[in-house]
Design an enzyme around this catalytic site. Structure first.
Site, short mmCIF file in Angstrom:
data_model
loop_
_atom_site.label_atom_id
_atom_site.label_comp_id
_atom_site.label_asym_id
_atom_site.label_seq_id
_atom_site.Cartn_x
_atom_site.Cartn_y
_atom_site.Cartn_z
CD GLU A 121 -3.02 -0.67 2.35
OE1 GLU A 121 -2.88 0.34 3.09
OE2 GLU A 121 -3.86 -1.55 2.57
CG ASP A 173 -4.10 8.75 7.31
OD1 ASP A 173 -4.27 7.53 7.37
OD2 ASP A 173 -4.08 9.39 6.25
CE1 TYR A 199 -7.47 -1.43 6.74
CE2 TYR A 199 -6.12 -1.05 4.80
CZ TYR A 199 -6.31 -0.98 6.15
OH TYR A 199 -5.32 -0.45 6.95
#
Length: 263
Positions: free
Chosen positions: A49, A60, A175
């Site tokens: 990734e 994030d 994911y």
């Protein structure tokens, strides 16, 4: 069949779980991050990734936010990130590369031009965290038509009513975000993750890979043991941030990969 599909087929035939690693393109600089990227497959990484730095990375945590800021300060762009993939492909035509980031840089590049450039650079998949399924016509469906997997995130708050929508146009793998919150925020727990992975797999034939909150070989082993593999990002980025050498970073990655592969 994309490189991602081929990789999972190969792993399945070997009875192995997948180890996916994340690095931020251009952190701490383009040359260093490319050197680490080129070493990842040899350290046991099955899928890479590659983070695209962005000024407002809402999903994030501090570790990856700071990595993105370092990369931006060094002049990293989406175009340079694609050039990294081109350079990587000169010596590796099999390891899948997934670009992970936000829609704004892609929109600014132009979706049609981006997909053509990404395909030419050897990009296999996209994770775009701020494009929900309701916006699939923007990028997801055109990406699939271009032969690029569009990988969607499921979370602990993705209930049974929402899950089919999330899975609808997903390809490559799902994911699963193991914790509620931002990257690097807390540890993943296999006892919590296992039932959620089973729930997702009851509705899709795609592999389910678990990320967020994995930072040791043992954690990689236990989480991969209840899924089709695991992703490590913040822990690797932290190694880079601390100034570790390329060899030390890759040794750390190799330990994580070994943990996942022993599941």
């Amino acid at each position: 069949m994309t490189r991602i599909d081929a990789k999972f087929a190969a792993l399945k035939s070997e009875g192995k779980k997948a180890f996916v690693s994340y690095i931020m393109a251009g952190d701490p600089d383009l040359e260093s991050s490319l050197a680490v990227m080129k070493g990842l497959p040899g350290a046991g990484v099955d899928i890479i990734e590659l983070g695209v730095p962005f000024t407002d990375p809402m999903a994030d945590g501090a570790t990856i936010q700071l990595a993105g800021q370092r990369a931006l300060d060094g002049g990293q762009t989406l175009r340079k990130t694609l050039e990294m993939a081109v350079a990587f492909r000169e010596s590796d035509d099999t390891t899948p590369i997934v670009l992970m980031g936000y829609y704004n840089p892609i929109y600014s590049h132009g979706v049609e031009a981006f997909l053509a450039d990404a395909k030419a650079a050897g990009i296999d998949g996209l994770i775009v965290v701020d494009l929900p399924p309701e916006e699939d016509d923007e990028l997801c469906i055109p990406a699939q038509a271009a032969g690029i997997n569009f990988i969607r995130l499921a979370t602990p708050t993705t209930d049974d009513a929402r899950l089919p929508k999330v899975l609808q146009n997903t390809s490559g793998f799902v994911y699963y975000v193991s914790v509620t919150g931002i990257t690097g925020s807390q540890a993943a727990q296999a006892a919590h993750v296992g039932p959620e992975v089973s729930r997702i797999k009851s509705q899709t034939d795609l592999p389910v890979i678990v990320g967020f909150g994995i930072n040791t070989p043992e954690a990689a082993r236990t989480i991969a043991g209840v899924a089709d593999g695991c992703v490590v990002g913040s822990a690797i980025v932290q190694q880079i941030a601390s100034g570790k050498s390329r060899d030390d970073v890759l040794a750390f990655v190799a330990g994580l990969a070994s943990g996942a592969h022993s599941a």
